[in-house]
Design an enzyme around this catalytic site. Structure first.
Site, PDB file in Angstrom:
ATOM      1  CD  GLN A 119     -65.298  36.755  83.858  1.00  0.00           C
ATOM      2  OE1 GLN A 119     -65.684  37.588  84.668  1.00  0.00           O
ATOM      3  NE2 GLN A 119     -64.267  36.964  83.084  1.00  0.00           N
ATOM      4  CB  SER A 122     -60.574  34.639  89.061  1.00  0.00           C
ATOM      5  OG  SER A 122     -60.660  35.748  88.221  1.00  0.00           O
ATOM      6  CD  GLU A 237     -64.030  41.038  83.188  1.00  0.00           C
ATOM      7  OE1 GLU A 237     -63.109  40.364  82.684  1.00  0.00           O
ATOM      8  OE2 GLU A 237     -64.438  40.860  84.345  1.00  0.00           O
ATOM      9  CD  GLU A 370     -51.298  47.417  89.793  1.00  0.00           C
ATOM     10  OE1 GLU A 370     -52.271  46.656  89.671  1.00  0.00           O
ATOM     11  OE2 GLU A 370     -51.286  48.360  90.606  1.00  0.00           O
TER      12      GLU A 370
HETATM   13  C1  LIG Z   1     -65.444  42.926  92.626  1.00  0.00           C
HETATM   14  C2  LIG Z   1     -64.767  41.833  91.857  1.00  0.00           C
HETATM   15  C3  LIG Z   1     -65.516  40.997  91.062  1.00  0.00           C
HETATM   16  C4  LIG Z   1     -64.904  39.961  90.348  1.00  0.00           C
HETATM   17  N1  LIG Z   1     -65.700  39.134  89.595  1.00  0.00           N
HETATM   18  C5  LIG Z   1     -65.123  38.081  88.942  1.00  0.00           C
HETATM   19  C6  LIG Z   1     -65.940  37.153  88.220  1.00  0.00           C
HETATM   20  O1  LIG Z   1     -67.162  37.287  88.167  1.00  0.00           O
HETATM   21  N2  LIG Z   1     -65.346  36.111  87.621  1.00  0.00           N
HETATM   22  C7  LIG Z   1     -63.994  35.914  87.648  1.00  0.00           C
HETATM   23  O2  LIG Z   1     -63.516  34.958  87.045  1.00  0.00           O
HETATM   24  N3  LIG Z   1     -63.186  36.765  88.336  1.00  0.00           N
HETATM   25  C8  LIG Z   1     -63.717  37.846  88.985  1.00  0.00           C
HETATM   26  N4  LIG Z   1     -62.925  38.721  89.707  1.00  0.00           N
HETATM   27  C9  LIG Z   1     -61.494  38.413  89.819  1.00  0.00           C
HETATM   28  C10 LIG Z   1     -60.581  39.378  89.073  1.00  0.00           C
HETATM   29  O3  LIG Z   1     -60.629  39.166  87.694  1.00  0.00           O
HETATM   30  C11 LIG Z   1     -59.181  39.168  89.646  1.00  0.00           C
HETATM   31  O4  LIG Z   1     -59.214  39.574  90.998  1.00  0.00           O
HETATM   32  C12 LIG Z   1     -58.141  39.979  88.902  1.00  0.00           C
HETATM   33  O5  LIG Z   1     -57.932  39.478  87.607  1.00  0.00           O
HETATM   34  C13 LIG Z   1     -56.772  39.969  89.653  1.00  0.00           C
HETATM   35  O6  LIG Z   1     -56.385  38.685  89.972  1.00  0.00           O
HETATM   36  P1  LIG Z   1     -55.947  38.301  91.463  1.00  0.00           P
HETATM   37  O7  LIG Z   1     -56.970  38.821  92.390  1.00  0.00           O
HETATM   38  O8  LIG Z   1     -55.646  36.848  91.488  1.00  0.00           O
HETATM   39  O9  LIG Z   1     -54.605  39.130  91.714  1.00  0.00           O
HETATM   40  P2  LIG Z   1     -53.138  38.744  91.229  1.00  0.00           P
HETATM   41  O10 LIG Z   1     -53.164  38.390  89.782  1.00  0.00           O
HETATM   42  O11 LIG Z   1     -52.566  37.754  92.162  1.00  0.00           O
HETATM   43  O12 LIG Z   1     -52.407  40.145  91.390  1.00  0.00           O
HETATM   44  C14 LIG Z   1     -51.879  40.595  92.625  1.00  0.00           C
HETATM   45  C15 LIG Z   1     -51.135  41.904  92.362  1.00  0.00           C
HETATM   46  O13 LIG Z   1     -50.042  41.691  91.444  1.00  0.00           O
HETATM   47  C16 LIG Z   1     -50.150  42.553  90.316  1.00  0.00           C
HETATM   48  N5  LIG Z   1     -49.699  41.868  89.103  1.00  0.00           N
HETATM   49  C17 LIG Z   1     -50.029  40.615  88.715  1.00  0.00           C
HETATM   50  N6  LIG Z   1     -49.436  40.324  87.524  1.00  0.00           N
HETATM   51  C18 LIG Z   1     -48.764  41.432  87.145  1.00  0.00           C
HETATM   52  C19 LIG Z   1     -47.969  41.753  86.006  1.00  0.00           C
HETATM   53  N7  LIG Z   1     -47.757  40.877  85.021  1.00  0.00           N
HETATM   54  N8  LIG Z   1     -47.413  43.002  85.950  1.00  0.00           N
HETATM   55  C20 LIG Z   1     -47.612  43.905  86.947  1.00  0.00           C
HETATM   56  N9  LIG Z   1     -48.352  43.632  88.060  1.00  0.00           N
HETATM   57  C21 LIG Z   1     -48.921  42.419  88.149  1.00  0.00           C
HETATM   58  C22 LIG Z   1     -51.626  42.901  90.233  1.00  0.00           C
HETATM   59  O14 LIG Z   1     -51.842  44.122  89.556  1.00  0.00           O
HETATM   60  C23 LIG Z   1     -52.029  42.977  91.709  1.00  0.00           C
HETATM   61  O15 LIG Z   1     -51.703  44.228  92.232  1.00  0.00           O
HETATM   62  C24 LIG Z   1     -63.501  39.761  90.417  1.00  0.00           C
HETATM   63  C25 LIG Z   1     -62.729  40.611  91.230  1.00  0.00           C
HETATM   64  C26 LIG Z   1     -63.356  41.633  91.949  1.00  0.00           C
HETATM   65  C27 LIG Z   1     -62.490  42.517  92.801  1.00  0.00           C
END
Ligand SMILES: Cc1cc2nc3c(=O)[nH]c(=O)nc-3n(C[C@H](O)[C@H](O)[C@H](O)COP(=O)(O)OP(=O)(O)OC[C@H]3O[C@@H](n4cnc5c(N)ncnc54)[C@H](O)[C@@H]3O)c2cc1C
Length: 401
Positions: A119, A122, A237, A370
């Site tokens: 997928q 991100s 998902e 969150e």
């Molecule tokens: C083990 C693992 C596997 C993954 N596999 C995939 C994959 O196969 N394909 C893929 O596309 N992605 C994948 N991901 C990515 C995952 O979907 C993202 O890490 C997740 O959506 C969070 O995005 P970010 O890491 O950019 O954090 P951010 O969005 O930058 O968030 C940072 C912090 O801010 C908080 N935050 C952000 N927006 C808000 C809001 N509106 N209100 C309150 N708090 C908020 C979050 O909760 C977090 O604590 C994977 C992640 C992990 C850990």
């Protein structure tokens, strides 16, 4: 005199039961190679039973899938989810809803695990706010030229196909300018680099796209439909991550009980026992809530209950594994090896230590806790929405880092 009330078997249950018997008798699970067994399961419509006939299903209630899964597991059959977790749990349901006939033809090798899927949503600048992504797709005749970077892409290093979303119209508002594709992970210009986690493994990756040409026939849904296509993936998902219905008292909580039972008597104090009982009760409440949610998903389309189930699963899983580590004391620190590995599956937690480390990702992957709470607040409780200042503005005019 006691009376026994028989639960009537519906025609659909009867039909599925007969097909399971046929699968298991014609393809004994113990001796049939995994891909062959799963291929036969697909052909009988027992892969995703709620999918249409011809696409691995029978057009029946998704509730019947539990019966099928339990029967094949009891017979020692392979688990399609473990072989291809992103493909089976998320890409399959998206392709069946949005795909062309040619794309749906890929469902069989997806189910058998012969073609792994990933997928590609991100990006470094867009995770929770995934609709703000900046990878670009520009049309060039019957092809699209894609440039950009994806991140955290689970199993990209073993994937044959990727479910990709890119921005095709920067002048539209952020949700409207996205388009989805099924991308060939072996195409020129696709580069997969490992990202190492604290388990020592790199089950996910960075994926770079440099002038990758994708034929228009590999588009999934209409131009500009990328957000709606993604919602299908994201809803599935959450159910895929948090919606599994395990037997009572099984899974992580069973490990906690086992460690407790093995403790010397002087360490089994009342306060720790109380903590264990609270965790056990929460695990059971989550299990029952998931059963209720699965019964509500009669038409096979997960709603916000998938998000609440995912939230509850993630937070509890982390706490149960923390509790296990505390019970294990100094043994909890003996991890083994942090050697870099690129596993073939994202499901491997062969030791409790690793399961503990891996569980820290549960509240991030598939949408953070969150964000799940925002969905719960807005869509279930009807509370006022999160502040969103970029909804009505063309994506190109939204300030970004
Ligand atoms: C083990 C693992 C596997 C993954 N596999 C995939 C994959 O196969 N394909 C893929 O596309 N992605 C994948 N991901 C990515 C995952 O979907 C993202 O890490 C997740 O959506 C969070 O995005 P970010 O890491 O950019 O954090 P951010 O969005 O930058 O968030 C940072 C912090 O801010 C908080 N935050 C952000 N927006 C808000 C809001 N509106 N209100 C309150 N708090 C908020 C979050 O909760 C977090 O604590 C994977 C992640 C992990 C850990």
């Amino acid at each position: 005199m006691s009376t026994v009330t028989e639960v009537p078997v519906t025609a659909d249950e009867h039909r599925v039961g007969q097909l399971i018997d046929r699968l298991l008798s014609e393809h004994p699970a113990a001796t049939t190679p995994a891909a062959e067994f799963l291929g036969a399961q697909y052909d009988l419509g027992l892969a995703w039973v709620h999918f249409p006939e011809g696409s691995g299903g029978l057009g029946l209630s998704p509730k019947l899938q539990k019966t099928i899964n339990e029967a094949t597991a009891a017979a020692g059959g392979p688990n399609p989810y473990y072989r291809n977790p992103i493909g089976y749990g998320m890409c399959g349901p998206t392709v069946v809803e949005w795909g062309s006939a040619a794309q749906k033809a890929r469902l069989r090798p997806l189910f058998t695990g012969e073609e792994i899927w990933c997928q590609l949503f991100s990006e470094p600048g867009s995770g929770s706010d995934f609709a703000g992504l900046s990878s670009r797709g520009v049309r060039d005749g019957e092809e699209w030229v894609v440039n950009g970077q994806k991140v955290w892409t689970t199993l990209a290093h073993v994937s044959r196909w990727g479910l990709l979303v890119v921005r095709t119209d920067p002048e539209a508002v952020k949700h409207a300018g996205l388009t989805a594709f099924v991308v060939d992970m072996h195409a020129p210009g696709v580069e997969v680099r490992p990202l190492r986690q604290m388990t020592g493994e790199a089950e996910f990756n960075e994926v770079y796209f440099t002038d990758v040409r994708i034929p228009d026939r590999d588009r999934l849904g209409g131009v500009g439909d990328g957000w709606r296509v993604s919602l299908t993936t994201l809803m599935n998902e959450r159910v895929s991550i948090g919606g599994a219905i395990a037997p009572k008292g099984s899974g992580p909580i069973a490990a906690a009980v086992r460690i407790w039972q093995d403790l010397p008597a002087e360490r089994r104090d009342a306060a720790t026992r109380d903590e264990l009982m609270k965790l056990w009760s929460e695990a059971e409440v989550n299990r029952l809530t998931n059963i209720r949610a699965s019964q509500n998903r009669k038409i096979g389309v997960p709603g916000p209950e998938g998000s609440t189930g995912k939230l509850a699963f993630a937070e509890l899983n982390k706490r149960v594994y923390e509790f296990c580590m505390n019970l294990m004391g100094a043994d909890g620190m003996l991890y083994g090896s942090y050697d870099m590995r690129r596993p073939e599956t994202a499901m491997g937690s062969d030791t409790l230590h690793k399961a503990f480390l891996r569980s820290r990702a549960n509240s991030i992957e598939g949408g953070t806790s969150e964000v799940m709470r925002n969905i719960l607040g807005e869509r279930v409780l009807g509370l006022p929405g999160d502040v969103r200042v970029d909804r009505e503005v063309p994506w190109s005019q939204v300030p970004r880092n």
